[in-house]
Design an enzyme around this catalytic site. Structure first.
Site, PDB file in Angstrom:
ATOM      1  N   HIS A 233       0.878  -1.192   0.000  1.00 15.34           N
ATOM      2  CA  HIS A 233       0.000   0.000   0.000  1.00 15.34           C
ATOM      3  C   HIS A 233       0.909   1.234   0.000  1.00 15.34           C
ATOM      4  O   HIS A 233       1.785   1.361  -0.861  1.00 15.34           O
ATOM      5  CB  HIS A 233      -0.934  -0.120   1.212  1.00 15.34           C
ATOM      6  CG  HIS A 233      -2.077   0.836   1.262  1.00 15.34           C
ATOM      7  ND1 HIS A 233      -2.474   1.620   0.204  1.00 15.34           N
ATOM      8  CD2 HIS A 233      -2.945   1.152   2.287  1.00 15.34           C
ATOM      9  CE1 HIS A 233      -3.520   2.351   0.561  1.00 15.34           C
ATOM     10  NE2 HIS A 233      -3.825   2.095   1.827  1.00 15.34           N
ATOM     11  N   HIS A 272      -1.903  -2.051  -9.729  1.00 15.79           N
ATOM     12  CA  HIS A 272      -2.949  -1.498  -8.869  1.00 15.79           C
ATOM     13  C   HIS A 272      -4.167  -2.399  -8.931  1.00 15.79           C
ATOM     14  O   HIS A 272      -4.470  -2.968  -9.976  1.00 15.79           O
ATOM     15  CB  HIS A 272      -3.326  -0.077  -9.327  1.00 15.79           C
ATOM     16  CG  HIS A 272      -4.030   0.704  -8.274  1.00 15.79           C
ATOM     17  ND1 HIS A 272      -5.381   0.600  -8.054  1.00 15.79           N
ATOM     18  CD2 HIS A 272      -3.554   1.578  -7.356  1.00 15.79           C
ATOM     19  CE1 HIS A 272      -5.703   1.394  -7.044  1.00 15.79           C
ATOM     20  NE2 HIS A 272      -4.630   1.990  -6.602  1.00 15.79           N
ATOM     21  N   ASP A 326       2.508   5.851  -6.126  1.00 13.08           N
ATOM     22  CA  ASP A 326       3.754   5.788  -5.355  1.00 13.08           C
ATOM     23  C   ASP A 326       5.007   5.896  -6.216  1.00 13.08           C
ATOM     24  O   ASP A 326       6.075   6.233  -5.712  1.00 13.08           O
ATOM     25  CB  ASP A 326       3.818   4.470  -4.566  1.00 13.08           C
ATOM     26  CG  ASP A 326       2.914   4.503  -3.351  1.00 13.08           C
ATOM     27  OD1 ASP A 326       2.854   5.559  -2.707  1.00 13.08           O
ATOM     28  OD2 ASP A 326       2.277   3.489  -3.054  1.00 13.08           O
TER      29      ASP A 326
HETATM   30  N1  ACO Z   1       5.531  -5.920 -10.451  1.00 10.50           N
HETATM   31  C1  ACO Z   1       5.511  -7.098 -11.110  1.00 10.50           C
HETATM   32  N2  ACO Z   1       4.409  -7.858 -11.235  1.00 10.50           N
HETATM   33  C2  ACO Z   1       3.276  -7.406 -10.688  1.00 10.50           C
HETATM   34  C3  ACO Z   1       3.230  -6.173  -9.996  1.00 10.50           C
HETATM   35  C4  ACO Z   1       4.421  -5.435  -9.891  1.00 10.50           C
HETATM   36  N3  ACO Z   1       4.453  -4.281  -9.234  1.00 10.50           N
HETATM   37  N4  ACO Z   1       1.985  -5.989  -9.544  1.00 10.50           N
HETATM   38  C5  ACO Z   1       1.260  -7.031  -9.925  1.00 10.50           C
HETATM   39  N5  ACO Z   1       2.037  -7.901 -10.606  1.00 10.50           N
HETATM   40  C6  ACO Z   1       1.634  -9.200 -11.166  1.00 10.50           C
HETATM   41  C7  ACO Z   1       1.576 -10.212 -10.033  1.00 10.50           C
HETATM   42  O1  ACO Z   1       2.802 -10.870  -9.850  1.00 10.50           O
HETATM   43  C8  ACO Z   1       0.474 -11.133 -10.505  1.00 10.50           C
HETATM   44  O2  ACO Z   1       1.013 -12.011 -11.463  1.00 10.50           O
HETATM   45  P1  ACO Z   1       0.459 -13.532 -11.555  1.00 10.50           P
HETATM   46  O3  ACO Z   1      -0.985 -13.407 -11.928  1.00 10.50           O
HETATM   47  O4  ACO Z   1       1.327 -14.121 -12.600  1.00 10.50           O
HETATM   48  O5  ACO Z   1       0.640 -14.140 -10.198  1.00 10.50           O
HETATM   49  C9  ACO Z   1      -0.481 -10.206 -11.225  1.00 10.50           C
HETATM   50  O6  ACO Z   1       0.295  -9.077 -11.635  1.00 10.50           O
HETATM   51  C10 ACO Z   1      -1.616  -9.725 -10.330  1.00 10.50           C
HETATM   52  O7  ACO Z   1      -1.022  -9.197  -9.151  1.00 10.50           O
HETATM   53  P2  ACO Z   1      -1.733  -9.228  -7.755  1.00 10.50           P
HETATM   54  O8  ACO Z   1      -0.699  -8.984  -6.714  1.00 10.50           O
HETATM   55  O9  ACO Z   1      -2.616 -10.416  -7.609  1.00 10.50           O
HETATM   56  O10 ACO Z   1      -2.679  -7.968  -7.924  1.00 10.50           O
HETATM   57  P3  ACO Z   1      -3.407  -7.242  -6.759  1.00 10.50           P
HETATM   58  O11 ACO Z   1      -4.558  -6.544  -7.355  1.00 10.50           O
HETATM   59  O12 ACO Z   1      -3.665  -8.158  -5.626  1.00 10.50           O
HETATM   60  O13 ACO Z   1      -2.274  -6.242  -6.251  1.00 10.50           O
HETATM   61  C11 ACO Z   1      -0.878  -4.485  -5.832  1.00 10.50           C
HETATM   62  C12 ACO Z   1      -2.221  -4.895  -6.431  1.00 10.50           C
HETATM   63  C13 ACO Z   1      -0.775  -4.991  -4.402  1.00 10.50           C
HETATM   64  C14 ACO Z   1      -0.809  -2.972  -5.815  1.00 10.50           C
HETATM   65  C15 ACO Z   1       0.273  -5.076  -6.678  1.00 10.50           C
HETATM   66  O14 ACO Z   1       0.197  -4.550  -7.982  1.00 10.50           O
HETATM   67  C16 ACO Z   1       1.620  -4.806  -6.059  1.00 10.50           C
HETATM   68  O15 ACO Z   1       2.044  -5.545  -5.177  1.00 10.50           O
HETATM   69  N6  ACO Z   1       2.341  -3.731  -6.515  1.00 10.50           N
HETATM   70  C17 ACO Z   1       3.610  -3.358  -5.925  1.00 10.50           C
HETATM   71  C18 ACO Z   1       3.380  -2.593  -4.634  1.00 10.50           C
HETATM   72  C19 ACO Z   1       2.811  -1.219  -4.876  1.00 10.50           C
HETATM   73  O16 ACO Z   1       3.265  -0.462  -5.717  1.00 10.50           O
HETATM   74  N7  ACO Z   1       1.803  -0.865  -4.055  1.00 10.50           N
HETATM   75  C20 ACO Z   1       1.187   0.462  -4.097  1.00 10.50           C
HETATM   76  C21 ACO Z   1      -0.197   0.407  -4.664  1.00 10.50           C
HETATM   77  S1  ACO Z   1      -0.904   2.016  -4.761  1.00 10.50           S
HETATM   78  C22 ACO Z   1      -1.299   2.359  -3.168  1.00 10.50           C
HETATM   79  O17 ACO Z   1      -1.612   1.540  -2.372  1.00 10.50           O
HETATM   80  C23 ACO Z   1      -1.181   3.737  -2.752  1.00 10.50           C
END
Ligand code: ACO
Length: 389
Positions: A233, A272, A326
């Site tokens: 987050h 996201h 972010d």
């Molecule tokens: N880098 C690489 N791969 C990613 C990323 C990333 N930043 N984000 C998602 N993916 C991939 C995952 O590995 C997953 O792949 P898979 O289906 O092969 O397993 C797929 O995309 C879906 O990802 P999830 O984590 O299931 O998506 P979710 O909707 O649960 O997560 C989240 C959203 C937590 C923001 C995720 O994109 C993430 O972890 N990003 C990095 C952390 C981040 O930047 N957080 C800030 C978000 S904005 C905020 O809160 C203010």
């Protein structure tokens, strides 16, 4: 697409649920709408781009809390109330000086906000009006807490607020003791507008769940801070800076990002739950990162960020993984002179307005949040006495 799971419980019943509650509607709200397919964000009907261009954090906060853009008098009165509540009680400052100054800044912030709750004599009154008073006080005092934490970490005495300065400018002043130039203050002001609200994100939902028990506002906000801290987050902005520092130079970006993607590591600041295209806040922040890079003559962080964005677009853009808020806020905060450990607390300085607006909205038509889960544990175990285990 929501990750919908189908499971059979041990009673023979089939259930479906959305992992991470993706797409689940929890209640109604009038505060914010996100169009994740088109990358559009509105606060109470007004596009974020327009607020970033024309509004201030103070005005946007009023708008989020009370639902209408303030008149000149309403804004002046609101601003005066914020200024009157900027200072921290001396007792709280004394306690802060005894806290472990090198502890995590978000844990520190969470603890101080919890502590402030002890000084709220009316903290068990749940009228929306009383809640709005407490909310305004918290919006006012967050920059003072965050700046004091940063200075205590550096072994310096906290600086008292300067009421001749606006909310954003005063935060910069309280961190480094120098009044910022107009452009730096305005960039931070825009950052605060952009981070102020974002629907049912994890920390906002947390605040609504907690206040739905009719507990005090400080408990709801304390819990929200704990939620924002996480690297999935708000904590991701610090993760972005760690990534940029790990990469170190423009020529290493391609190699390191590719290795991370091959090993399925997450790239902080990308992806996201709602946006499957570029986050509109990231678009605005990218422009300010570029301008600050030019002004400071230190282009590396912006150039590395831009290159990461290009590589990610090429490699995973078709999977809807784009920069979120972010990603560029990390380099913007760096250029504004903030230390890495202040990045997520600055996010909280802004998001307190959104949390407070949601807490008030929740209280207006409250019903306790109490969802259910599918029980997959054992259903017919025998109790074995301790002597026989
Ligand atoms: N880098 C690489 N791969 C990613 C990323 C990333 N930043 N984000 C998602 N993916 C991939 C995952 O590995 C997953 O792949 P898979 O289906 O092969 O397993 C797929 O995309 C879906 O990802 P999830 O984590 O299931 O998506 P979710 O909707 O649960 O997560 C989240 C959203 C937590 C923001 C995720 O994109 C993430 O972890 N990003 C990095 C952390 C981040 O930047 N957080 C800030 C978000 S904005 C905020 O809160 C203010």
């Amino acid at each position: 697409m929501a990750k919908v799971r189908e499971v059979m419980d041990k009673f023979g019943n089939k259930h479906t649920y959305n992992e991470g509650m993706e797409g689940v509607l929890a209640t109604t709200s009038e505060i914010c709408h996100i169009n994740g397919k088109e990358g559009k964000l509105i606060y109470r009907g007004i596009p974020i781009e327009e607020l970033a261009e024309k509004s201030t954090f103070e005005e946007t906060s009023y708008f989020l809390l009370y639902g209408e853009l303030p008149t000149r008098k309403e804004l002046d009165d609101f601003d005066a109330r914020l200024k009157a509540n900027r200072a921290l009680p001396q007792e709280v400052l004394s306690i802060m000086k005894q806290m472990p100054s090198q502890s995590n800044t978000m844990q520190f912030l969470r603890t101080v906000v919890s502590l402030l709750g002890l000084y709220e004599t009316k903290s068990d009154e749940h009228t929306v009006i009383e809640t709005s008073h407490e909310a305004e006080k918290l919006i006012a005092v967050f920059p003072t807490i965050v700046a004091a934490i940063q200075r205590l970490r550096e072994g310096k005495e906290p600086i008292a607020p300067d009421n001749s300065l606006g909310h954003a400018a005063n935060l910069i002043y309280m961190v480094n003791g120098e009044k910022p130039d107009e452009f730096a203050a305005r960039v931070l002001d825009i950052c605060l507008i952009l981070h102020a609200e974002h629907g049912f994100n994890a920390s906002t939902f947390t605040s609504r769940v907690v206040i739905s028990t009719l507990t005090d506002v400080h408990s709801a906000i304390t819990a929200a801070i704990g939620s924002l801290r996480g690297p999935l987050h708000g904590g991701a902005n610090e993760g972005v800076m760690h990534l940029l520092n790990e990469i170190g130079s423009l020529d290493k970006v391609e190699e390191i990002i590719k290795i991370k993607l091959e090993t399925k590591a997450k790239i902080m600041g990308f992806g996201h739950r709602v946006y499957k295209v570029l986050d509109p806040r990231a678009r605005i922040l990218s422009q300010y990162s570029e301008r600050l890079a030019q002004i400071t003559g230190n282009e590396t962080y912006y150039a590395m960020s831009k290159k990461i964005e290009d590589i990610m677009k090429r490699e995973v853009g078709d999977r809807g993984i784009y920069p979120n808020v972010d990603f560029f806020s990390a380099s913007v905060y760096h250029y504004l002179g903030f230390k890495l450990e202040s990045y997520t607390p600055i996010f909280a300085v802004s998001r307190i307005s959104g949390w407070a607006a949601h807490v008030m909205e929740q209280l207006r038509e409250n019903r306790l949040f109490r969802p259910s889960s599918v029980y997959l544990g054992d259903i017919d175990r025998k109790y074995i006495s301790i002597s026989e285990r």
